[in-house]
Design a protein around this motif. Structure first.
Motif, PDB file in Angstrom:
ATOM      1  N   GLU A  28      -8.735  -4.708  -2.902  1.00 58.44           N
ATOM      2  CA  GLU A  28      -9.090  -5.421  -1.658  1.00 58.44           C
ATOM      3  C   GLU A  28      -9.727  -6.896  -1.861  1.00 58.44           C
ATOM      4  OE1 GLU A  28     -10.372  -5.791   2.334  1.00 58.44           O
ATOM      5  OE2 GLU A  28      -9.339  -4.353   1.453  1.00 58.44           O
TER       6      GLU A  28
ATOM      7  N   ILE B 249      -1.601   0.768  -5.271  1.00 58.26           N
ATOM      8  CA  ILE B 249      -1.254  -0.712  -4.796  1.00 58.26           C
ATOM      9  C   ILE B 249      -0.156  -1.355  -5.706  1.00 58.26           C
ATOM     10  CG2 ILE B 249      -1.900  -2.844  -3.771  1.00 58.26           C
ATOM     11  CD1 ILE B 249      -3.132  -0.261  -2.444  1.00 58.26           C
TER      12      ILE B 249
ATOM     13  N   TRP C 250      -8.512   0.142   0.931  1.00 58.04           N
ATOM     14  CA  TRP C 250      -7.828  -0.254  -0.372  1.00 58.04           C
ATOM     15  C   TRP C 250      -8.908  -0.122  -1.711  1.00 58.04           C
ATOM     16  CZ3 TRP C 250      -3.364  -3.945  -0.543  1.00 58.04           C
ATOM     17  CH2 TRP C 250      -2.623  -3.878   0.622  1.00 58.04           C
TER      18      TRP C 250
ATOM     19  N   TYR D 237       0.878  -1.201   0.001  1.00 62.80           N
ATOM     20  CA  TYR D 237      -0.116  -0.121  -0.055  1.00 62.80           C
ATOM     21  C   TYR D 237       0.948   1.210  -0.068  1.00 62.80           C
ATOM     22  CZ  TYR D 237      -3.925   2.959   1.616  1.00 62.80           C
ATOM     23  OH  TYR D 237      -4.772   4.144   1.603  1.00 62.80           O
TER      24      TYR D 237
END
Length: 249
Positions: free
Chosen positions: A242, A147, A237, A131
């Motif tokens: 995610e 990401i 996220w 992240y």
């Protein structure tokens, strides 16, 4: 009379990092150092999430700046009323606008910016998710969340020592190499320690053993205290990341 020769260790990866201290065992090899984490956010049979606390920001200093800047604004306002001079009033007004922008930036940093930039290891996919958060220098602009996704098989561990003020200490780096080689494509920080270099070896062992499907791992050293000083955790996220980072293929 003979003398014993001694060769200093040489880095395994190329190009060498200027602050290189040590290469860690390959992530698929048996780990000889006992595994240990300081903090742990989540661990299950699919993925592991570990916080990376940011040390380059003086969080308490942000509130101190807000107090100082607010005092300056009130001082300029009262002094402008007392002086009632056209030039000074204009100067004080423009100065106050600049200071208000700094106050907004400090408040945004303290209450909105995440203090942890976590990493996730998905052992079903054998992927590493990192992240990243970047706040543009303009305080009114939205932060950029990215990401980074890596194949775990291409990640190698290194320990570096950073001497720059604000980030001084030992750092565990992940080095992304071209598949099947030791040619580095990219390096990124996995963990930081002020003085306990051995802790970084333990963290690397833990990550590797988890990805090797070893569940005989100890609880974190600071269980239950990971977020005690954080106003907030990392931003959510992105939905696609995610879903991917927490699921099986």
């Amino acid at each position: 009379m003979s003398f014993m020769s001694f060769e200093y260790p040489k880095p395994r990866l190329h190009p060498k990092h200027n602050n290189w201290c040590e290469d860690l065992p390959e992530n698929h090899e048996p780990q000889l150092v006992p595994p240990q984490l300081r903090w742990l956010t989540e661990r299950n049979d699919i993925y592991l999430e570990v916080p990376r606390y940011r040390t380059e920001v003086m969080w308490g200093g942000m509130i101190f700046l807000v107090v100082i800047f607010t005092f300056i604004i009130f001082f300029l306002a009262f002094y402008s009323i007392a002086i009632a001079h056209y030039f000074f009033v204009i100067t004080a007004f423009l100065t106050s606008i600049v200071i208000l922008c700094l106050v907004f930036f400090a408040l945004k940093t303290y209450f909105i910016e995440p203090r942890s930039l976590p990493i996730r290891l998905n052992r079903k996919r054998q992927k590493l998710y990192v992240y990243n958060y970047k706040q543009p220098w303009q305080p009114w602009r939205k932060a950029i969340i990215r990401i980074s996704v890596y194949n775990w098989a291409d990640i190698h561990g290194e320990v570096h020592f950073e001497s720059t003020p604000g980030i001084r200490g030992y750092h565990l780096y992940g080095a992304l190499c071209e598949p099947g080689t030791h040619q580095v494509v990219e390096r990124f920080v996995l963990a930081k320690e002020w003085g306990e270099r051995e802790q970084l070896n333990q963290i690397w062992s833990y990550l590797c053993m988890y990805m090797q499907h070893d569940d005989e791992l100890p609880p974190p050293r600071n269980a239950g205290t990971a977020d005690f000083w954080q106003p907030r955790k990392a931003d959510a996220w992105p939905e696609a990341m995610e879903r991917e980072s927490t699921s099986t293929p």
